[in-house]
Design a protein around this motif. Structure first.
Motif, short mmCIF file in Angstrom:
data_model
loop_
_atom_site.label_atom_id
_atom_site.label_comp_id
_atom_site.label_asym_id
_atom_site.label_seq_id
_atom_site.Cartn_x
_atom_site.Cartn_y
_atom_site.Cartn_z
N PRO A 1 -18.89 -8.19 28.92
CA PRO A 1 -20.32 -7.89 29.12
C PRO A 1 -21.04 -7.61 27.80
O PRO A 1 -22.15 -8.08 27.58
CB PRO A 1 -20.29 -6.65 30.02
N LEU A 2 -20.39 -6.85 26.91
CA LEU A 2 -21.00 -6.55 25.61
C LEU A 2 -21.07 -7.81 24.75
O LEU A 2 -22.08 -8.07 24.08
CB LEU A 2 -20.21 -5.46 24.89
N ILE A 3 -20.00 -8.61 24.76
CA ILE A 3 -19.99 -9.85 23.97
C ILE A 3 -21.09 -10.79 24.44
O ILE A 3 -21.81 -11.39 23.63
CB ILE A 3 -18.61 -10.53 24.07
N GLY A 4 -21.25 -10.92 25.76
CA GLY A 4 -22.31 -11.76 26.30
C GLY A 4 -23.69 -11.27 25.90
O GLY A 4 -24.58 -12.07 25.56
N ALA A 5 -23.89 -9.95 25.93
CA ALA A 5 -25.18 -9.38 25.54
C ALA A 5 -25.45 -9.62 24.05
O ALA A 5 -26.57 -9.97 23.66
CB ALA A 5 -25.21 -7.89 25.85
N VAL A 6 -24.41 -9.44 23.22
CA VAL A 6 -24.58 -9.67 21.78
C VAL A 6 -24.91 -11.13 21.52
O VAL A 6 -25.76 -11.45 20.67
CB VAL A 6 -23.30 -9.25 21.01
N ALA A 7 -24.28 -12.06 22.24
CA ALA A 7 -24.60 -13.48 22.09
C ALA A 7 -26.07 -13.74 22.41
O ALA A 7 -26.75 -14.51 21.72
CB ALA A 7 -23.70 -14.33 23.01
N LEU A 8 -26.57 -13.09 23.45
CA LEU A 8 -27.99 -13.23 23.81
C LEU A 8 -28.88 -12.62 22.74
O LEU A 8 -29.89 -13.24 22.34
CB LEU A 8 -28.24 -12.55 25.16
N PHE A 9 -28.53 -11.42 22.27
CA PHE A 9 -29.31 -10.78 21.21
C PHE A 9 -29.38 -11.68 19.98
O PHE A 9 -30.45 -11.82 19.35
CB PHE A 9 -28.69 -9.44 20.82
N GLU A 10 -28.25 -12.27 19.62
CA GLU A 10 -28.20 -13.12 18.43
C GLU A 10 -29.10 -14.34 18.57
O GLU A 10 -29.83 -14.70 17.64
CB GLU A 10 -26.76 -13.56 18.17
#
Length: 261
Positions: A26-35
């Motif tokens: 979940p955090l990795i997916g959110a970071v990908a979106l933020f990036e």
């Protein structure tokens, strides 16, 4: 304006805390979106300056770096993969006269956004990672908030007028001191000595100020007020993560130096 800031914070902070709590994919997916959002914010900023920037190549590069962190691959493979795409796609096959300029801007942004953001995932993956990331953001938010209020009330001496006209030495030092106090208070939570907690908070707060100034300088260079508008009252992703981004790798390696793995 203030009401929109408060509403966004009331919604956004619990969401971020939930992602920190969950960690993992979940955090990795959110970071990908933020990036991805951050890359397209930069694309808009460079467009305002009429500079060449290859957003899709940058997204590939930042996601390649994040994939290395997610799958525990050597980070150098992500750096080389992105570099190969930029060199071949922009320089060798590029047909625009300004393709070399685009290669330079794309490389800088990809490494800035991609390398720094992936340390959020790396920090969360440490022992006590949930608490460490929580304390990290509390220090960042406290420094930023107290710098604003102390500067507004007591600020007289400008910090760097040519970069951020509203920042003052009084506000900055007050914000950093507030962060250090919180670091000392939170040291039992992350199982470090109070002195180590103070050093951790001092480093995070001070580097966070530099990161804030860096993004302010970038916005002045491109002539935009905010990096984006996705967060009402706060601006864009880069506006909200500017202090945290530069501080993340310093926090990570300091904690590793303190023996936290």
């Amino acid at each position: 304006m203030l009401l929109r800031r408060v509403i966004t914070a009331v919604i956004g902070i619990p969401v971020l805390l939930a992602l920190i709590y969950l960690g993992g994919w979940p955090l990795i997916g959110a970071v990908a979106l933020f990036e991805a959002v951050a890359v397209y914010e930069v694309a808009r900023m460079f467009e305002a300056k009429n500079m060449t920037f290859f957003a899709r190549m940058a997204v590939f590069w930042v996601w390649a770096l994040l994939a290395c962190q997610a799958f525990h691959w050597p980070l150098v493979w992500g750096i080389l993969a992105g570099l190969l795409v930029i060199v071949v796609g922009a320089v060798v096959l590029g047909r625009e006269a300004k393709s070399f300029e685009g290669a330079m801007t794309t490389a800088w942004v990809s490494l800035y956004v991609g390398l720094l953001f992936q340390f959020l995932v790396a920090l969360r993956a440490l022992n006590q990672g949930r608490r460490l990331v929580f304390v990290f953001f509390v220090v960042i938010w406290a420094t930023d908030s107290m710098a604003f209020f102390i500067g507004r009330r007591f600020g007289k001496h400008k910090l760097m007028v040519h970069v951020s006209p509203k920042k003052t030495w009084e506000g900055t030092l007050g914000g950093v001191l507030s962060g250090v106090i919180l670091g000392i208070i939170a040291s039992p939570l992350i199982h470090v000595r109070w002195f180590d907690g103070a050093i951790f908070a001092l480093l995070v707060a001070a580097i966070g100020v530099v990161g804030d100034l860096l993004e302010s300088q970038f916005k002045r260079f491109t002539g935009v007020k905010d990096s984006g508008g996705i967060l009402p009252g706060h601006g864009g992703i880069l506006d909200r993560f500017d202090s945290a981004l530069l501080a993340l790798p310093f926090a990570y390696y300091l904690l590793k130096g303190l023996g936290i793995r």
